[in-house]
Write an enzyme that holds these catalytic residues in place. Structure first.
Site, PDB file in Angstrom:
ATOM      1  N   LYS A   1     -30.353  42.270 -78.911  1.00 34.02           N
ATOM      2  CA  LYS A   1     -30.773  41.664 -77.647  1.00 34.02           C
ATOM      3  C   LYS A   1     -32.225  41.966 -77.291  1.00 34.02           C
ATOM      4  CE  LYS A   1     -28.875  45.497 -74.910  1.00 34.02           C
ATOM      5  NZ  LYS A   1     -27.894  45.859 -73.870  1.00 34.02           N
TER       6      LYS A   1
ATOM      7  N   ALA B   1     -21.191  25.717 -75.110  1.00 35.18           N
ATOM      8  CA  ALA B   1     -19.878  25.729 -74.479  1.00 35.18           C
ATOM      9  C   ALA B   1     -19.729  27.030 -73.707  1.00 35.18           C
ATOM     10  CB  ALA B   1     -18.765  25.605 -75.519  1.00 35.18           C
TER      11      ALA B   1
ATOM     12  N   HIS C   1     -11.917  39.369 -66.489  1.00 37.26           N
ATOM     13  CA  HIS C   1     -12.626  39.709 -67.720  1.00 37.26           C
ATOM     14  C   HIS C   1     -12.852  41.213 -67.784  1.00 37.26           C
ATOM     15  CE1 HIS C   1     -13.596  35.396 -68.157  1.00 37.26           C
ATOM     16  NE2 HIS C   1     -13.768  35.698 -69.431  1.00 37.26           N
ATOM     17  N   HIS C   2     -13.311  41.631 -68.947  1.00 37.35           N
ATOM     18  CA  HIS C   2     -13.646  43.039 -69.171  1.00 37.35           C
ATOM     19  C   HIS C   2     -14.830  43.445 -68.302  1.00 37.35           C
ATOM     20  CE1 HIS C   2     -16.965  41.486 -71.638  1.00 37.35           C
ATOM     21  NE2 HIS C   2     -16.067  40.639 -72.129  1.00 37.35           N
TER      22      HIS C   2
ATOM     23  N   LYS D   1     -18.664  42.288 -68.825  1.00 37.53           N
ATOM     24  CA  LYS D   1     -19.151  40.921 -68.607  1.00 37.53           C
ATOM     25  C   LYS D   1     -20.147  40.915 -67.460  1.00 37.53           C
ATOM     26  CE  LYS D   1     -17.741  36.121 -68.305  1.00 37.53           C
ATOM     27  NZ  LYS D   1     -18.667  35.787 -69.414  1.00 37.53           N
TER      28      LYS D   1
END
Length: 232
Positions: free
Chosen positions: A32, A96, A131-132, A135
């Site tokens: 990243k 997506a 979500h985890h 996120k």
């Protein structure tokens, strides 16, 4: 295929595993923090980086003539800019919010149910996504796509995080450790409830869908989505 992985976190590592099992080669892994890298040997790139890196990654792909599949969310304020650049460079692009094949079928089911429910009175619509804890964005891109599918087919005009209203879909976003992703759409009334739900058990479904999308995108020019990939 020779694949460049732009973003090498948990999803990137899962994509590497799935792609290798399907006979492909990972020729580049970009962390990243990397902003410059060589894409010249890549047949296709798969971007699962972070919101602040996505635009740079996608731009680099178009400039290098490499088709790119992006699953990073949280950067869509720049989506139309990337679409314009793709067309200018005659590139190939798929974005997506979720690449799971099951989720994309769920998107279609959600649209169909919304269209069926639209004429009925007395139902309130609400959504929940889990979500985890790692996120970064809330609500998830998947939840937003589901909300947009409802808005397209009902009198709802917008979604809001936590808050609902006459024409507003509330989205409750929860973050719980080790949850890959659960999305629920509820229609509630005084007489009954209707609920559709998708629960991911691991990251493998997301990774498989991204690799399938990359396989499909090779040698194509234009901007596509998972409906194109799946022929929906």
């Amino acid at each position: 295929m020779k694949i460049a992985l732009l973003g090498y976190g948990k999803m990137g590592k899962t994509i590497e595993k799935i792609a290798t099992e399907r006979g492909h080669t990972i020729i580049l892994k970009v962390d990243k923090e990397d902003t410059t890298y060589d894409l010249s040997e890549a047949d296709v790139a798969i971007d699962f980086s972070i919101p602040t890196a996505a635009v740079n990654n996608i731009t680099n792909c178009f400039n290098a003539g490499v088709p790119v599949v992006s699953g990073t969310t949280g950067w869509l304020d720049h989506y139309e800019d990337m679409v314009a650049l793709c067309k200018e460079k005659k590139g190939g692009f798929i974005y997506a919010s979720n690449y799971s094949l099951g989720v994309n079928l769920f998107f279609e089911l959600n649209r169909k149910l919304a269209k069926m429910m639209a004429p009925l009175e007395g139902y309130n619509i609400a959504m929940e996504e889990i979500h985890h804890t790692e996120k970064l964005d809330a609500p998830s891109g998947t939840a937003i796509t589901l909300a947009e599918g409802i808005i397209e087919n009902t009198d709802k005009t917008e979604w809001q995080l936590d808050n609902g209203g006459k024409n507003i879909i509330p989205i409750i976003a929860k973050r719980i450790d080790k949850v890959p992703g659960t999305h629920t759409v509820n229609y509630t009334s005084e007489v009954d409830d209707i609920e559709i739900k998708h629960t991911a058990h691991n990251r493998n479904g997301f990774a498989l869908g991204a690799v399938v999308a990359a396989e499909w995108l090779i040698d194509k020019t234009g901007v596509f989505n998972m409906k194109d990939v799946l022929g929906l």
